[in-house]
Design an enzyme around this catalytic site. Structure first.
Site, PDB file in Angstrom:
ATOM      1  CB  CYS A  12      -0.904   0.002   1.228  1.00 51.78           C
ATOM      2  SG  CYS A  12       0.039   0.073   2.758  1.00 51.78           S
ATOM      3  CG  HIS A  40       3.103  -6.547  10.614  1.00 54.51           C
ATOM      4  ND1 HIS A  40       1.932  -6.126  11.167  1.00 54.51           N
ATOM      5  CD2 HIS A  40       4.031  -6.448  11.603  1.00 54.51           C
ATOM      6  CE1 HIS A  40       2.135  -5.777  12.427  1.00 54.51           C
ATOM      7  NE2 HIS A  40       3.401  -5.953  12.716  1.00 54.51           N
ATOM      8  CG  HIS A  73       2.032  -0.619  12.232  1.00 57.84           C
ATOM      9  ND1 HIS A  73       2.873  -1.700  12.355  1.00 57.84           N
ATOM     10  CD2 HIS A  73       1.101  -0.976  11.349  1.00 57.84           C
ATOM     11  CE1 HIS A  73       2.461  -2.662  11.563  1.00 57.84           C
ATOM     12  NE2 HIS A  73       1.395  -2.252  10.941  1.00 57.84           N
ATOM     13  CB  CYS A  95       0.750   5.306   7.133  1.00 58.12           C
ATOM     14  SG  CYS A  95      -0.486   5.580   5.858  1.00 58.12           S
ATOM     15  CD  GLU A 125      -3.582   1.501  12.365  1.00 55.62           C
ATOM     16  OE1 GLU A 125      -3.295   0.659  11.493  1.00 55.62           O
ATOM     17  OE2 GLU A 125      -4.664   2.090  12.400  1.00 55.62           O
ATOM     18  CB  CYS A 189      -6.349   3.736   4.967  1.00 52.36           C
ATOM     19  SG  CYS A 189      -5.627   2.376   4.110  1.00 52.36           S
ATOM     20  CG  ASN A 219      -2.837  -5.311   5.225  1.00 49.56           C
ATOM     21  OD1 ASN A 219      -2.730  -5.858   4.146  1.00 49.56           O
ATOM     22  ND2 ASN A 219      -1.775  -4.853   5.884  1.00 49.56           N
ATOM     23  CB  SER A 261       2.728  -5.440   4.924  1.00 49.75           C
ATOM     24  OG  SER A 261       1.874  -6.499   5.283  1.00 49.75           O
TER      25      SER A 261
HETATM   26 FE1  F3S Z   1      -1.168   1.233   4.277  1.00 46.45          FE
HETATM   27 FE2  F3S Z   1      -1.333   3.473   5.521  1.00 46.45          FE
HETATM   28 FE3  F3S Z   1      -3.456   2.250   4.765  1.00 46.45          FE
HETATM   29  S1  F3S Z   1       0.100   1.866   5.942  1.00 46.45           S
HETATM   30  S2  F3S Z   1      -2.958   0.094   4.866  1.00 46.45           S
HETATM   31  S3  F3S Z   1      -1.943   3.129   3.417  1.00 46.45           S
HETATM   32  S4  F3S Z   1      -3.153   3.247   6.693  1.00 46.45           S
END
Ligand code: F3S
Length: 277
Positions: A12, A40, A73, A95, A125, A189, A219, A261
């Site tokens: 991401c 991760h 995170h 992020c 996070e 997000c 995720n 990730s």
């Molecule tokens: Fe990635 Fe940031 Fe979303 S790390 S999953 S873009 S909150």
């Protein structure tokens, strides 16, 4: 056999940004201390360790005057300050979407709301976001978990960035019936949402779904859950080496999805192995 890759999938924006920044710093200084794995994904962490990354568990383990790194995170404000004080240079890979969630939690708390976070209380996070709350805060894993003590209270609700939209909607609905005043910030997000939707679409045409990503990745776990819940046989693996030929039997269309990730090189490896099989 036809292979279809979910779109979008893999790294991401936030993780890509953090890892690129870290890698650039490693190229310059050859030694960076990260608080917790920067991503991760064990295979990618191993690659970065070869470039000079040192993973530590607490800010006190970062030697005075070293270069430190905060992963996507984020961390609590206390840890952030501690790292800044100890380090000659601190590289902040938090992020921007996580930063927004931290700010929202702080604002809700300052405005007198009890802060409710949908998420996993043990996830870094969520721990980081909790650090921005000055008053009462609860982390709930689902709508079913609303404690009786919150009935009748003013609650400010937000979410760990990687939660499923359906779970967040259910939690908000749950609060509508127990709380006289709620304020909601949707902090899931867009990258997470887009990846979850791409898995839903792919599950409709695939005979089998391979979800690629670290077992410690929240995720990726959500993507595997979506695949399984949609009824398509779903296999969650960390790397191509875990894929066995037997699983592919009687499957003509294989869908591939990767967590936010999971680096591109691991996805390419998997596609190559599938083609060889
Ligand atoms: Fe990635 Fe940031 Fe979303 S790390 S999953 S873009 S909150």
């Amino acid at each position: 056999m036809k292979i279809i890759t979910a779109d979008p999938t893999g790294l991401c924006f936030g993780v890509k940004r953090a890892i690129t920044t870290l890698e650039n710093e490693l190229k310059k200084t050859h030694q960076v201390y990260a608080l917790g794995s920067p991503i991760h994904n064990p295979q990618e962490t191993e690659r970065l360790e070869k470039l000079g990354l040192i993973v530590v568990d607490s800010p006190e383990e970062v030697p005075e005057g070293a270069v430190s790194f905060v992963r996507a995170h984020g961390v609590t404000p206390e840890v952030f300050e501690l790292l800044r004080e100890r380090s000659a240079k601190m590289v902040d890979g938090t992020c921007p979407f996580v930063k927004t969630a931290q700010e929202r939690a702080k604002t809700l708390s300052q405005d007198g709301y009890i802060v409710i976070i949908l998420g996993d209380a043990s996830h870094p996070e969520v721990k980081g976001i909790m650090g921005y709350v000055s008053g009462e805060v609860h982390v709930l894993a689902s709508a079913e978990a609303i404690p009786y003590e919150l009935y009748g209270k003013r609650c400010g609700i937000l979410s760990q960035t990687t939660q499923r939209v359906e779970n967040f909607s259910a939690l908000v609905s749950g609060f509508v019936s127990v709380s006289p005043e709620i304020k909601v910030y949707n902090t899931i997000c867009r990258a997470t949402l887009a990846r979850q939707q791409s898995v839903c679409r792919l599950a409709e045409e695939a005979d089998g779904m391979i979800v690629l990503g670290g077992r410690n990745s929240a995720n990726t776990r959500k993507l595997a859950e979506i695949g399984s819940c949609s009824g398509v046989p779903t296999l969650w693996i960390e790397h191509a080496g875990e894929l066995e030929r037997g699983w592919l039997e009687n499957k003509d269309i294989i869908g591939i999805a990767a967590g936010g990730s999971t680096p591109d090189w691991l996805i390419k490896e998997l596609i190559q192995k599938l083609k060889m099989m």
